[in-house]
Design an enzyme around this catalytic site. Structure first.
Site, PDB file in Angstrom:
ATOM      1  N   PHE A   1      36.464  52.252  53.166  1.00  0.00           N
ATOM      2  CA  PHE A   1      37.229  52.996  53.418  1.00  0.00           C
ATOM      3  C   PHE A   1      37.342  54.695  53.216  1.00  0.00           C
ATOM      4  O   PHE A   1      37.793  55.602  54.058  1.00  0.00           O
ATOM      5  CB  PHE A   1      38.256  52.757  51.961  1.00  0.00           C
ATOM      6  CG  PHE A   1      38.726  50.748  52.344  1.00  0.00           C
ATOM      7  CD1 PHE A   1      38.246  50.204  53.910  1.00  0.00           C
ATOM      8  CD2 PHE A   1      39.607  50.305  51.269  1.00  0.00           C
ATOM      9  CE1 PHE A   1      38.515  48.821  53.803  1.00  0.00           C
ATOM     10  CE2 PHE A   1      39.535  48.779  51.230  1.00  0.00           C
ATOM     11  CZ  PHE A   1      39.307  48.637  52.284  1.00  0.00           C
ATOM     12  N   ARG A   2      36.176  54.674  52.536  1.00  0.00           N
ATOM     13  CA  ARG A   2      36.164  56.319  52.328  1.00  0.00           C
ATOM     14  C   ARG A   2      35.185  56.983  53.199  1.00  0.00           C
ATOM     15  O   ARG A   2      35.047  58.161  52.989  1.00  0.00           O
ATOM     16  CB  ARG A   2      35.102  56.438  50.967  1.00  0.00           C
ATOM     17  CG  ARG A   2      36.524  56.085  49.958  1.00  0.00           C
ATOM     18  CD  ARG A   2      35.402  56.737  48.181  1.00  0.00           C
ATOM     19  NE  ARG A   2      36.301  55.710  48.051  1.00  0.00           N
ATOM     20  CZ  ARG A   2      36.398  54.668  47.091  1.00  0.00           C
ATOM     21  NH1 ARG A   2      35.087  54.108  47.836  1.00  0.00           N
ATOM     22  NH2 ARG A   2      37.009  54.375  46.598  1.00  0.00           N
TER      23      ARG A   2
ATOM     24  N   ASN B   1      21.260  53.915  49.440  1.00  0.00           N
ATOM     25  CA  ASN B   1      22.072  53.958  50.509  1.00  0.00           C
ATOM     26  C   ASN B   1      21.778  54.649  51.552  1.00  0.00           C
ATOM     27  O   ASN B   1      20.994  55.692  51.930  1.00  0.00           O
ATOM     28  CB  ASN B   1      22.989  55.502  49.288  1.00  0.00           C
ATOM     29  CG  ASN B   1      24.638  55.404  49.727  1.00  0.00           C
ATOM     30  OD1 ASN B   1      24.796  54.356  49.975  1.00  0.00           O
ATOM     31  ND2 ASN B   1      24.633  56.335  49.833  1.00  0.00           N
TER      32      ASN B   1
ATOM     33  N   CYS C   1      58.108  35.217  35.507  1.00  0.00           N
ATOM     34  CA  CYS C   1      58.704  36.695  34.339  1.00  0.00           C
ATOM     35  C   CYS C   1      59.062  37.701  35.315  1.00  0.00           C
ATOM     36  O   CYS C   1      59.719  38.610  34.292  1.00  0.00           O
ATOM     37  CB  CYS C   1      57.978  37.124  33.553  1.00  0.00           C
ATOM     38  SG  CYS C   1      56.367  38.260  34.210  1.00  0.00           S
TER      39      CYS C   1
ATOM     40  N   CYS D   1      50.050  39.068  38.282  1.00  0.00           N
ATOM     41  CA  CYS D   1      51.838  39.671  38.359  1.00  0.00           C
ATOM     42  C   CYS D   1      50.962  40.311  36.774  1.00  0.00           C
ATOM     43  O   CYS D   1      49.896  40.370  35.778  1.00  0.00           O
ATOM     44  CB  CYS D   1      52.017  37.994  37.293  1.00  0.00           C
ATOM     45  SG  CYS D   1      53.504  39.131  36.081  1.00  0.00           S
TER      46      CYS D   1
ATOM     47  N   ASP E   1      35.687  42.557  47.499  1.00  0.00           N
ATOM     48  CA  ASP E   1      35.506  42.244  48.866  1.00  0.00           C
ATOM     49  C   ASP E   1      34.971  40.664  48.343  1.00  0.00           C
ATOM     50  O   ASP E   1      35.176  39.780  49.226  1.00  0.00           O
ATOM     51  CB  ASP E   1      34.772  42.146  49.938  1.00  0.00           C
ATOM     52  CG  ASP E   1      33.364  42.408  49.459  1.00  0.00           C
ATOM     53  OD1 ASP E   1      33.003  41.986  48.122  1.00  0.00           O
ATOM     54  OD2 ASP E   1      33.061  43.690  49.818  1.00  0.00           O
TER      55      ASP E   1
ATOM     56  N   SER F   1      28.506  55.133  46.663  1.00  0.00           N
ATOM     57  CA  SER F   1      27.885  57.211  47.081  1.00  0.00           C
ATOM     58  C   SER F   1      28.033  58.292  46.032  1.00  0.00           C
ATOM     59  O   SER F   1      27.660  58.787  45.457  1.00  0.00           O
ATOM     60  CB  SER F   1      29.062  57.361  48.084  1.00  0.00           C
ATOM     61  OG  SER F   1      30.319  57.230  48.472  1.00  0.00           O
TER      62      SER F   1
ATOM     63  N   HIS G   1      35.580  47.562  39.802  1.00  0.00           N
ATOM     64  CA  HIS G   1      37.712  47.855  40.821  1.00  0.00           C
ATOM     65  C   HIS G   1      38.349  46.182  40.612  1.00  0.00           C
ATOM     66  O   HIS G   1      39.202  46.535  41.819  1.00  0.00           O
ATOM     67  CB  HIS G   1      37.104  48.929  41.764  1.00  0.00           C
ATOM     68  CG  HIS G   1      36.824  49.638  41.421  1.00  0.00           C
ATOM     69  ND1 HIS G   1      35.786  50.759  42.772  1.00  0.00           N
ATOM     70  CD2 HIS G   1      36.744  50.589  40.140  1.00  0.00           C
ATOM     71  CE1 HIS G   1      35.619  51.472  41.701  1.00  0.00           C
ATOM     72  NE2 HIS G   1      35.963  51.533  40.155  1.00  0.00           N
TER      73      HIS G   1
ATOM     74  N   CYS H   1      52.346  38.801  33.173  1.00  0.00           N
ATOM     75  CA  CYS H   1      52.117  37.974  32.471  1.00  0.00           C
ATOM     76  C   CYS H   1      50.925  37.331  32.759  1.00  0.00           C
ATOM     77  O   CYS H   1      50.332  36.577  31.642  1.00  0.00           O
ATOM     78  CB  CYS H   1      53.468  37.160  32.836  1.00  0.00           C
ATOM     79  SG  CYS H   1      53.377  36.046  34.108  1.00  0.00           S
TER      80      CYS H   1
HETATM   81 ZN   LIG Z   1      54.693  37.226  35.548  1.00  0.00          ZN
END
Ligand SMILES: [Zn+2]
Length: 256
Positions: A41-42, A227, A164, A135, A110, A203, A127, A138
């Protein structure tokens, strides 16, 4: 010694170091999934240069932001639905099986490490994970299909938690959202044990995740960086390979 190794030389070096290591750790980023059809994405032209990410506080504060977040999420889902683990994922799963790897720390969301057979005990997702939702109040887990059915039938309204009333969000860590404590602790402990730390397709610009390779090096571990592009930490590494992750790890993905 830091050098741009040729591919065969780098693979031989990595193989020797994996055999010698007491606790080798892989640290993966977007580059391990690019051959699976999941774009970084970057990267220039990537999704984040077209759509600014929605910060966590905005997601919490505004229903319209939650609607937009889920709209984008389902567009992504349809694009990535066919993604399968690549050679890098398979290689790491095999190295774990062979006892040559102590664990995988990933920045990716992913789910492709799991899809390649890596179990939860061997995987730390810094991440979060984009293949399901939770949620935020909760903690109840919801599958993406459950969210999508409600999103579609309501004309694009993000559903709230039936238990909730809390907001439901993909189980990823957004900009401005706190890092997951358990995962950060596990990654810290694994990094401390590591005597060979292998960065694959990151990166190393996203902190705090990128602190782990630096911490490993400080602790005296060998640091390997694979990389496509140079990183800011190449000068610290014992081995630097600027190549495709799948190409570098292909020999480790084959049956012995
Ligand atoms: Zn909840």
């Amino acid at each position: 010694m830091t050098f741009d190794a040729d591919l065969k030389g780098a693979q031989a070096q990595l193989s020797d170091w994996l055999d010698a290591a007491h606790c080798a750790v892989a640290f993966t980023g977007a580059g391990i999934s690019t051959e699976c059809g999941i774009p970084d994405f970057r990267s220039p032209g990537g999704l984040w240069t077209q759509n600014k990410p929605i910060p966590f506080d905005v997601f919490l504060a505004m229903k319209s932001a939650r609607n937009e977040a889920w709209k984008r999420k389902f567009v992504l889902e349809s694009a990535f639905a066919g993604a399968r683990p690549g050679r890098g994922h398979v290689a790491l799963a095999r190295l774990l099986e062979q006892g040559k790897l102590g664990g995988v720390i990933t920045q990716n969301i992913d789910g492709l490490h799991q899809a390649s057979g890596v179990g939860e005990a061997d995987l730390i997702e810094l991440h979060g994970n984009g293949t399901y939702a939770t949620c935020l109040d909760c903690g109840t887990r919801y599958e993406l299909g459950w969210v999508k059915a409600r999103f579609d039938t309501s004309g694009g309204i993000a559903p709230d938690c039936p238990h909730c009333g809390g907001p439901i969000k993909a189980a990823t860590i957004s900009f401005g959202q706190a890092m997951p404590e358990t995962e950060m602790r596990r990654a810290d402990a694994l990094t401390r044990q590591s005597d060979l730390f292998i960065v694959l397709g990151s990166s190393l610009v996203v902190f705090p995740a990128a602190q782990f390779p630096l911490q490993a090096k400080d602790n005296g571990a060998r640091l390997v960086i694979v990389n496509r592009e140079p990183t800011d930490f190449d000068h610290l590494a014992d081995l630097v390979v600027h190549a495709d992750i799948g190409d570098v790890l292909a020999p480790f993905a084959r049956n012995a």
